[in-house]
Design a protein around this motif. Structure first.
Motif, mmCIF file in Angstrom:
data_model
loop_
_atom_site.group_PDB
_atom_site.id
_atom_site.type_symbol
_atom_site.label_atom_id
_atom_site.label_comp_id
_atom_site.label_asym_id
_atom_site.label_seq_id
_atom_site.Cartn_x
_atom_site.Cartn_y
_atom_site.Cartn_z
ATOM 1 N N MET A 230 0.842 -1.206 0.000
ATOM 2 C CA MET A 230 0.000 0.000 0.000
ATOM 3 C C MET A 230 0.877 1.256 0.000
ATOM 4 O O MET A 230 0.609 2.218 -0.731
ATOM 5 N N HIS A 233 2.304 1.787 -3.442
ATOM 6 C CA HIS A 233 1.241 2.211 -4.364
ATOM 7 C C HIS A 233 0.883 3.682 -4.127
ATOM 8 O O HIS A 233 0.773 4.465 -5.070
ATOM 9 N N LEU A 234 0.728 4.046 -2.856
ATOM 10 C CA LEU A 234 0.369 5.435 -2.523
ATOM 11 C C LEU A 234 1.462 6.411 -2.947
ATOM 12 O O LEU A 234 1.176 7.522 -3.410
ATOM 13 N N VAL A 660 -5.003 -4.125 -2.554
ATOM 14 C CA VAL A 660 -4.172 -2.957 -2.189
ATOM 15 C C VAL A 660 -4.627 -1.738 -2.979
ATOM 16 O O VAL A 660 -4.791 -0.633 -2.435
ATOM 17 N N LYS A 661 -4.844 -1.936 -4.287
ATOM 18 C CA LYS A 661 -5.258 -0.835 -5.158
ATOM 19 C C LYS A 661 -6.609 -0.262 -4.698
ATOM 20 O O LYS A 661 -6.794 0.951 -4.587
ATOM 21 N N ALA A 664 -6.218 1.524 -1.350
ATOM 22 C CA ALA A 664 -5.532 2.807 -1.528
ATOM 23 C C ALA A 664 -6.530 3.869 -1.991
ATOM 24 O O ALA A 664 -6.501 5.011 -1.527
ATOM 25 N N GLU A 665 -7.433 3.480 -2.906
ATOM 26 C CA GLU A 665 -8.451 4.437 -3.396
ATOM 27 C C GLU A 665 -9.353 4.878 -2.249
ATOM 28 O O GLU A 665 -9.705 6.053 -2.128
ATOM 29 N N ILE A 675 -2.286 9.124 4.630
ATOM 30 C CA ILE A 675 -1.428 8.697 3.514
ATOM 31 C C ILE A 675 0.051 8.881 3.834
ATOM 32 O O ILE A 675 0.847 7.961 3.701
#
Length: 692
Positions: A230, A233-234, A660-661, A664-665, A675
Motif C-alpha cells: 500500500m 502504491h500510494l 491494495v489498489k 488505496a483508493e 497517507i
C-alpha cells in the motif's frame, strides 16, 4: 506527549555509538522504528536438542554432549578440533579462527551445548564455528520458548548485536509510539495490531508454523506485506498527483499532417493499434498531462503509434522529444522518424553523447529555436544545456532502463512555458501484470496485443555447445538459400571491451569457417557511423551473417533475417533473450532461434531456456522472468532501489495487489490524512518515488 518511535534516534539504544550508528545507517536503520521494521529474513528452532545420531547433514541443529578431547590440527588450514559425545554418537566441532584462551576453556569432561549447521567431514558429522556455551552441572540451560530470528546484516554487525538492539527496541514498543495508519475498515487488515505483529515476527513462539514463515505466507507477514505494498502504491499515486496538478498543452489533430503520414505507410493499422491510438489522442487533447505506458510485444508496431501522437503535437505547433536508452535504438528511431517526417516537411533533430563540437551546437540551436519539431536522442536530451522552444510531448522508449528521476528531468524541460509535456512511455519488454500494478501504478496502461499480418512465430531450439559445427553448417545452408542470419555473443562481464573482444574472436572464427559468405561485425565499441554502415549493409543484403553483441537487442528490423544463434543464452535474462529473438520472424518465411548453451546448465538456466522453447508470448516470458529473477532485476539495476521490500514479494503476493489498489483508493477518498504516515513508515525519503 509521548515521542513517536520514528523520531527517536537509534543512538539512544545501549551499545550504539557513532561507529555502530554509521553501520546501521548503511542498511537504512536510523530510528527505533527502523530497528523494529528491520525484520528477520529467517528463523532457527533452537528449542529442541537433537541426539547426535539423528543429526542430518545440511540441517541446523542444537546438540549437546561431553567434550572427549580438544587439539590443534595442522591440515591444509590450521584448526582447533573438539570432539563431543552424547549417548547416541560422536560429532566434531571445528574452528579455523580461535584463541589460546578458547582452546584452554574447552576442557575434557565438560558439557557443551552448540548450535550450527551439520556438514559431512572426514571423521563423520562436523560443525564449523558453531555457537556454543558450557553447561555447568549445577544448573541446566532453559530451553527457548521462541524461534530464534536471523536478521539481514551489514559488515561489522553480528546476529547477537542485532538481537540485543531489537530486544531493547521492543521494550519501547507501545500502541501510542507505533501508530496504526490504516483504519480497520480499510482493506483486509487482520485483527492483529501493528505492535503485536512486529513483536510476533521478531520472536515467533516455538509452535509457530515455520513452513508458512519461511514462505512469507504467515497471516501476520501478509498483514505487513499488505501495508508495505500500500505504501509503494500510494507513493506512486502521489507522484502522479504532483504531475497532474500542472497543466499540459491541448494537442489536437489539425490540418493534413496525419492523413499524409498514414497515406505514406505501406500497411494499414491493426485493430489493436487503432484502439491504443484513440486512447492516446483522447489523453493529449486534455489539459491533464498524459502519463501512459504502451506495451506491445516485439514487432507489434508501437513506434507508428508514437509517430501518430507526434503528428498531433506538431500540428498543434509543439515539439516532440523521443528518448531511447541506447545509441543503436535511438539511431533506429532517428532513421524511422526521418523517413516518415522529412518528406512531410518536418525537421528532425538528433542529439546523443557522441554528437560533439559544431554539430552539437547546430543541433542545440535547432532545438532551442523550435526549428526542429521532432528531436530524437539518448539521455543527452535532458542535460542542462538542452533547451526546447516548446516541448509538448515526451516519448520515452524502454523506460525501465532509465530511473524515474530521468523521466521527470525530461518533463521539466517543458516547464518554462507553464505547461508540462504529455508523456508516452513505450516498452517492447512486456511488464508482468504484477509489476505494472506496482512499479508503474502512476501510469495508465495500453497494450498492443496483436501482431501485424505476415509475422511468423519463431521456432526456438535449445542445444549444447558441442553441436557448434552442425549449427555453423545450418547457417551456410540458410544463407545459400538467400536468407540472412545473426550470431549473438554474450559475456558475463558487462564490459564493452570484453564483449567486443569476444565478438571479434567469433567473427574471425566464423569468417574462416564460412569461407565464401559475407560476414559483418557490430558491437558497442564501434563508432556510431561504423555501426550504422554495417547495419545498412546487412539490411541491403550485402552481408549474409551478422556477428553482434547484445547491442542488437532492440530496434533492428531486417525482414530477410530468419535465423538467430544466441551463444551462452544462460547468461541472459528471459526478457533480453525474448528481445533478441524478436529480431527474426519479421518476414513471411519460417524463422528459427538456436539457444546454444555451455554445459553444465544450472537449474535456473534450464528453466529459462525451457520457457523460451515453450512460448513466443512476451507476457508469459515476462511473468516467468519475474518469478525466476525477482522485481529488482526485471526492472533493471537503475530502479532496484525503488523496488526493495522488507516483507512483501511481488511474485508471491500478487494476489494482494488488487485489494491494495482498492484500499488505496478508499484511503485517498476517506482518510487522506493517513497517507503520508503509511508512506514514510515503509519508504524512507531516499527511496520515495517522487524524490528519486
Amino acid at each position: 506527549m509521548t515521542q513517536s518511535l520514528d523520531q527517536i534516534p537509534v543512538a539512544t539504544l545501549k551499545g550504539v555509538g557513532p561507529k555502530v550508528a554509521e553501520k546501521l545507517a548503511k542498511v537504512g536503520v536510523i530510528s527505533i522504528q527502523d530497528v523494529l521494521f528491520h525484520l528477520p529474513m529467517r528463523y532457527q528452532d533452537r528449542s529442541r536438542v537433537t541426539p547426535l545420531a539423528s543429526v542430518q547433514v545440511g540441517v541446523e541443529a542444537v546438540i549437546e554432549g561431553e567434550i572427549k578431547g580438544c587439539s590443534v590440527v595442522m591440515g591444509r588450514r590450521r584448526s582447533l578440533v573438539c570432539k563431543i559425545q552424547d549417548r547416541t554418537g560422536l560429532a566434531t566441532l571445528r574452528f579455523f579462527h580461535f584463541t589460546a584462551s578458547q582452546k584452554n576453556n574447552l576442557t575434557t569432561g565438560d558439557r557443551l551445548r552448540c548450535f550450527g549447521e551439520a556438514r559431512r567431514g572426514a571423521s563423520g558429522i562436523e560443525f564449523y564455528h558453531p555457537e556454543y556455551q558450557l553447561i555447568d552441572s549445577a544448573y541446566t540451560i532453559d530451553q527457548p520458548e521462541q524461534l530464534t530470528p536471523v536478521y539481514p546484516s551489514t559488515e561489522g554487525m553480528h546476529q547477537a548485536g542485532w538481537r540485543k538492539l531489537v530486544k531493547q527496541a521492543l521494550t519501547m514498543l507501545g500502541p501510542q509510539q507505533l501508530r496504526e495508519w490504516l483504519p480497520r475498515d480499510i482493506g483486509p487488515i487482520a485483527t492483529t495490531s501493528l505492535a503485536e505483529a512486529i513483536r510476533f515476527l521478531h520472536h515467533p513462539p516455538v509452535d509457530a508454523d515455520m513452513t508458512l514463515l519461511a514462505a512469507g505466507q504467515h497471516p501476520i507477514q501478509q498483514r505487513l506485506a499488505f501495508e508495505e505494498l500500500m505504501a509503494h502504491h500510494l507513493s506512486l499515486l502521489q507522484l502522479r498527483n504532483i504531475a497532474q496538478q500542472q497543466p499540459a498543452p491541448r494537442l489536437n489533430m489539425q490540418g493534413e499532417l496525419l492523413p499524409r503520414f498514414l497515406d505514406g505507410l505501406p500497411f494499414a493499422l491493426t485493430n489493436a493499434q487503432q484502439k491504443v491510438q484513440n486512447e492516446i489522442l483522447t489523453d493529449i487533447a486534455s489539459e491533464l498531462p498524459m502519463l501512459r505506458l504502451v506495451q506491445g510485444d516485439v514487432g507489434s508496431g508501437k513506434t507508428v503509434i508514437a509517430a501518430i501522437a507526434a503528428c498531433a503535437a506538431i500540428s498543434s505547433d509543439y515539439q516532440v522529444a523521443i528518448m531511447a536508452p541506447t545509441e543503436i535504438l535511438a539511431e533506429q528511431h532517428l532513421h524511422n522518424f526521418s523517413n516518415w517526417f522529412t518528406p512531410l516537411g518536418v525537421k528532425v533533430g538528433w542529439l546523443s553523447g557522441r554528437v560533439k563540437g559544431k554539430k552539437r551546437q547546430d543541433q542545440l540551436k535547432l532545438i532551442s529555436s523550435g526549428e526542429a519539431k521532432v528531436i530524437v536522442g539518448t539521455h543527452a536530451l535532458f542535460q542542462e544545456e538542452v533547451h526546447f522552444a516548446k516541448l509538448g510531448l515526451a516519448i520515452i522508449d524502454e523506460q525501465h532502463r532509465f530511473g524515474v528521476h530521468q523521466r521527470l528531468a525530461l518533463r521539466e524541460k517543458g516547464a518554462h512555458l507553464g505547461r508540462y509535456p504529455h508523456q508516452l512511455i513505450m516498452t517492447a519488454t512486456p511488464i508482468p501484470r504484477t509489476l505494472a500494478m506496482s512499479a508503474y501504478a502512476d501510469l495508465d496502461c495500453s497494450i498492443i496485443d496483436e501482431l501485424p499480418p505476415g509475422r511468423t512465430p519463431v521456432n526456438t531450439v535449445v542445444m549444447a555447445n558441442n553441436k557448434r559445427d552442425a549449427v555453423i553448417e545450418r547457417i551456410r545452408e540458410s544463407c545459400r538459400d538467400g536468407r540472412q542470419a545473426y550470431w549473438v555473443c554474450t559475456l558475463i562481464e558487462e564490459s564493452d571491451q570484453l564483449q567486443a573482444q569476444a565478438a571479434e574472436d567469433t567473427y574471425a572464427e566464423l569468417t574462416k569457417q564460412l569461407n565464401g559468405l559475407a560476414v559483418g561485425l557490430v558491437h558497442g565499441r564501434l563508432k556510431a557511423q561504423e555501426k550504422a554502415d554495417i547495419m545498412a549493409r546487412f539490411k541491403a543484403h550485402e552481408l549474409q551473417l551478422l556477428v553482434a553483441t547484445t547491442v542488437i537487442e532492440v530496434g533492428v528490423d531486417v525482414p530477410n533475417a530468419s535465423l538467430m544463434i544466441i551463444e551462452n543464452p544462460e547468461r541472459l535474462g528471459l526478457a533480453q533473450l525474448h528481445q533478441l529473438r524478436g529480431r527474426v520472424g519479421r518476414g513471411s518465411v519460417a524463422s528459427h532461434c538456436v539457444l546454444m548453451y555451455q554445459t553444465p546448465l544450472s537449474k535456473q538456466g534450464k528453466e529459462r531456456l525451457l520457457a523460451m522453447r515453450q512460448s513466443n508470448d512476451g507476457f508469459y516470458i515476462a511473468e516467468k522472468d519475474l518469478e525466476l529473477r525477482g522485481p529488482g532485476e526485471v526492472l533493471g539495476t537503475r530502479q532496484t532501489g525503488l523496488m526493495q521490500f522488507k516483507v512483501a514479494d511481488l511474485s508471491r503476493d500478487s494476489s494482494l495487489l488488487e485489494p491494495v489498489k482498492q484500499a488505496a483508493e478508499e484511503l485517498v477518498s476517506r482518510h487522506p490524512e493517513c497517507i503520508e504516515g503509511v508512506v514514510t513508515r515503509w519508504l524512507p525519503e531516499a527511496t520515495r518515488y517522487g524524490h528519486a
